[in-house]
Design a protein around this motif. Structure first.
Motif, mmCIF file in Angstrom:
data_model
loop_
_atom_site.group_PDB
_atom_site.id
_atom_site.type_symbol
_atom_site.label_atom_id
_atom_site.label_comp_id
_atom_site.label_asym_id
_atom_site.label_seq_id
_atom_site.Cartn_x
_atom_site.Cartn_y
_atom_site.Cartn_z
ATOM 1 N N VAL A 1 13.762 29.263 -6.015
ATOM 2 C CA VAL A 1 14.493 28.415 -5.079
ATOM 3 C C VAL A 1 13.782 27.073 -5.476
ATOM 4 O O VAL A 1 12.363 27.094 -5.373
ATOM 5 N N GLU A 2 14.239 26.003 -5.759
ATOM 6 C CA GLU A 2 13.711 24.757 -6.067
ATOM 7 C C GLU A 2 14.233 23.513 -5.054
ATOM 8 O O GLU A 2 15.473 23.694 -5.210
ATOM 9 N N VAL A 3 13.232 22.779 -4.861
ATOM 10 C CA VAL A 3 13.596 21.738 -4.277
ATOM 11 C C VAL A 3 13.216 20.409 -4.960
ATOM 12 O O VAL A 3 12.147 20.086 -5.359
ATOM 13 N N TYR A 4 14.321 19.495 -5.243
ATOM 14 C CA TYR A 4 14.236 18.290 -5.933
ATOM 15 C C TYR A 4 14.383 17.219 -4.999
ATOM 16 O O TYR A 4 15.439 17.000 -4.345
ATOM 17 N N GLN A 5 13.434 16.196 -5.272
ATOM 18 C CA GLN A 5 13.476 14.958 -4.493
ATOM 19 C C GLN A 5 13.898 14.182 -5.490
ATOM 20 O O GLN A 5 13.620 13.735 -6.254
ATOM 21 N N ILE A 6 14.956 13.192 -4.852
ATOM 22 C CA ILE A 6 15.576 12.315 -5.623
ATOM 23 C C ILE A 6 14.956 10.877 -5.556
ATOM 24 O O ILE A 6 14.862 10.464 -4.364
ATOM 25 N N THR A 7 14.214 10.415 -6.329
ATOM 26 C CA THR A 7 13.708 8.937 -6.263
ATOM 27 C C THR A 7 14.009 8.051 -7.317
ATOM 28 O O THR A 7 14.797 8.368 -8.276
ATOM 29 N N ASP A 8 13.763 6.772 -7.242
ATOM 30 C CA ASP A 8 14.043 5.674 -8.249
ATOM 31 C C ASP A 8 13.429 6.136 -9.493
ATOM 32 O O ASP A 8 12.193 6.837 -9.398
ATOM 33 N N ARG A 9 13.981 5.914 -10.747
ATOM 34 C CA ARG A 9 13.380 6.124 -11.912
ATOM 35 C C ARG A 9 12.005 5.244 -12.123
ATOM 36 O O ARG A 9 12.048 4.342 -11.743
ATOM 37 N N THR A 10 11.050 5.895 -12.487
ATOM 38 C CA THR A 10 9.972 5.336 -12.733
ATOM 39 C C THR A 10 9.467 5.447 -14.445
ATOM 40 O O THR A 10 10.217 5.831 -15.104
ATOM 41 N N GLY A 11 8.412 4.652 -14.616
ATOM 42 C CA GLY A 11 8.060 4.743 -16.211
ATOM 43 C C GLY A 11 7.177 5.983 -16.355
ATOM 44 O O GLY A 11 7.725 7.151 -16.106
ATOM 45 N N LEU A 12 5.902 5.853 -16.875
ATOM 46 C CA LEU A 12 4.976 6.983 -16.898
ATOM 47 C C LEU A 12 4.834 7.440 -15.621
ATOM 48 O O LEU A 12 4.464 6.764 -14.657
ATOM 49 N N ASN A 13 4.740 8.696 -15.820
ATOM 50 C CA ASN A 13 4.362 9.399 -14.373
ATOM 51 C C ASN A 13 2.922 9.419 -14.119
ATOM 52 O O ASN A 13 1.985 10.319 -14.592
ATOM 53 N N LYS A 14 2.222 8.289 -13.574
ATOM 54 C CA LYS A 14 0.863 8.246 -13.570
ATOM 55 C C LYS A 14 0.169 9.059 -12.583
ATOM 56 O O LYS A 14 -0.868 9.564 -12.965
ATOM 57 N N SER A 15 0.894 9.739 -11.607
ATOM 58 C CA SER A 15 0.417 10.835 -10.734
ATOM 59 C C SER A 15 0.276 11.970 -11.574
ATOM 60 O O SER A 15 -0.879 12.627 -11.361
ATOM 61 N N TYR A 16 1.263 12.173 -12.409
ATOM 62 C CA TYR A 16 1.129 13.723 -13.084
ATOM 63 C C TYR A 16 -0.024 13.258 -14.142
ATOM 64 O O TYR A 16 -0.933 14.354 -14.293
ATOM 65 N N ILE A 17 -0.306 12.043 -14.763
ATOM 66 C CA ILE A 17 -1.113 11.850 -15.847
ATOM 67 C C ILE A 17 -2.517 12.116 -15.107
ATOM 68 O O ILE A 17 -3.246 12.514 -15.736
ATOM 69 N N PHE A 18 -2.748 11.460 -14.068
ATOM 70 C CA PHE A 18 -4.027 11.438 -13.333
ATOM 71 C C PHE A 18 -4.458 12.863 -12.731
ATOM 72 O O PHE A 18 -5.625 13.208 -13.103
#
Length: 477
Positions: A430-447
């Motif tokens: 089971v996966e839950v996807y949140q719909i968000t506005d498109r962003t550029g680089l995923n800074k949270s992921y990189i950080f």
């Protein structure tokens, strides 16, 4: 790798709340729709003290095992960790049986469970952690030695040493009402699960519900029996069976469970039925995976989730002697952590609790739906099949210039050249996807990735330095 996965999962789920304007469960107006309920028997949970172990025999499945109010306090962090907001603890009155249902005296708490002071302490400790306490109040079928056995005009039957009262008798109704109201006022409980409803007029049950709700707000009143009375949520034997049968194996029909609404109680077993694990084991399936998939559906669909103690350790059992085991806390925590994550998503999103639902796909175990409100949107994918599944969602479903953020697998899905969002999910997930506005680089992921590697390298440096220091000390001896 396990550390990285844990870190990323935590950040992705916490990221949901950064982008959400929804209040947490504790900040919303009290409503049973904001609750998730954990059900247990006091005697079968945890034995904290031995001073109240009267005639306890843990080896006899029909005898008292020693669980007490202080034991629930001791293990409350376990329940809190999984994200449950209400604990249903069964009947607590003086009784002849471990489940509390062969009541002897409504004016006395069961001495094996603890003292009135300890029961009050349980409620106070729960309230400190924003957890509500619900007790079970049987309307009938008490011990033949019950305090009311002298009221011959009240008695309908004493067969098999069970005192059955005439619930149409006005004096019986008044006695039950007075007993419950006095108890609720004395201890400050937050809810009541009425049981043994057979023979009780609906009008009486409605009056009892209305009267006990005057004690405090909120005061939830539910039942695990079908009734036309004004309970806070509806219980259905049929819906329970449908959930059980949909998830005991893969590739099974989910037609009967995708039309739930927020006023329904969602569960796949309870303390009066066989355990869900029993049915999944009959199918030669791995129970923890079956439980995760079923709970993933229950916590993301409209309705109030209700889970029986021991589900988090895949407790098995066909009858009471087997399914009312003493809780074992020394188990692998993978399933517990999953419940924590899926419950966290529900607790922190009002949309996931009370928002609207749009069914997008439903085909023999593969179910995709949208949960949405004016503030938030989610896509939930339940792949309860035996193969990897794919769905392409058009922009009129997701929106223009959006992205889908997976809260468990940490993936980000953006529109392809045709404007479609392709979701691919492995079997039994089971996966839950949140719909968000498109962003550029995923800074949270990189950080997060950078931080995880910095921490890992720091750990290696510390180990290397300690090793070097140890070798130096040995050489100087």
């Amino acid at each position: 790798m396990k550390f990285n996965k844990w870190l990323m999962t935590g950040l992705m789920i916490s990221g949901l709340w950064i982008t959400s304007s929804q209040p947490t469960n504790a900040e919303t107006n009290a409503s049973i729709h904001n609750e998730s309920i954990y059900d247990l028997y006091v005697d079968r949970y945890f034995n904290k003290v031995i001073s109240n172990d009267y005639d306890v025999n843990a080896k006899d499945p029909n005898a008292f095992a020693g669980g007490d109010f202080l034991g629930i306090i001791e293990k409350m962090d376990h329940i809190k960790k999984m994200g449950f907001t209400t604990i249903s603890i069964g009947p607590v009155f003086a009784t002849e049986t471990y489940d509390g249902k062969r009541i002897l005296d409504f004016n006395t708490l069961e001495k094996r469970f603890g003292t009135p002071e300890e029961f009050q302490q349980l409620i106070s400790e729960a309230h400190k952690q924003n957890i509500k306490i619900m007790i079970e109040f049987p309307l009938n079928n008490f011990s033949v030695n019950h305090m009311w056995n002298a009221e011959t005009d009240w008695i309908q039957s004493t067969e098999n040493d069970v005192l059955t009262l005439d619930l149409t008798n006005g004096e019986v109704q008044q006695a039950l009402t007075d007993t419950l109201i006095e108890f609720a006022n004395t201890y400050g409980i937050d809810g009541v699960k009425l049981s043994a409803l057979d023979g009780a007029p609906t009008s009486f049950i409605n009056e009892l519900i209305a009267t006990v709700k005057e004690v405090r707000d909120p005061m939830y009143v539910i039942a695990l029996e079908q009734s036309d009375a004004n309970f806070d949520v509806k219980y259905s034997d049929e819906l329970l069976v449908h959930f059980r049968d949909a998830f005991k194996n893969t590739d099974l029909s989910t037609e009967s469970i995708v039309t739930t609404d927020e006023n329904e109680l969602l569960l796949f077993d309870n303390l009066n039925t066989e355990r869900f694990t029993y049915y999944s084991a009959l199918e030669n399936m791995f129970p923890p995976t079956r439980i995760k998939t079923a709970l993933g559906a229950m916590f993301t669909m409209p309705g109030v989730p209700y889970m029986t103690y021991g589900t988090e350790i895949a407790m098995n059992g066909q009858n009471a002697a087997e399914s009312h085991q003493v809780m074992n806390f020394r188990v692998d925590e993978e399933l517990i952590e999953y419940i924590q994550d899926i419950n966290s998503i529900r607790n922190k999103s009002e949309t996931m609790r009370t928002g609207k639902i749009e069914l997008l796909e439903n085909d023999n175990g593969y179910t995709v739906f949208k949960r949405y409100s004016d503030e938030e949107q989610f896509i939930v994918v339940i792949n309860n099949t035996s193969e990897t599944k794919r769905i392409d969602l058009a922009s009129d479903v997701v929106g223009e210039d959006k992205e889908l953020r997976g809260l468990f697998e940490s993936d980000i899905v953006r529109a392809d050249d045709n404007g479609n969002y392709r979701l691919v999910l492995d079997r039994e997930i089971v996966e839950v996807y949140q719909i968000t506005d498109r962003t550029g680089l995923n800074k949270s992921y990189i950080f997060a990735m950078a931080l995880s590697y910095v921490l890992f390298l720091g750990f290696l440096v510390i180990v290397w330095r300690k090793g070097k220091q140890r070798r130096s000390e040995q050489n100087n001896k």
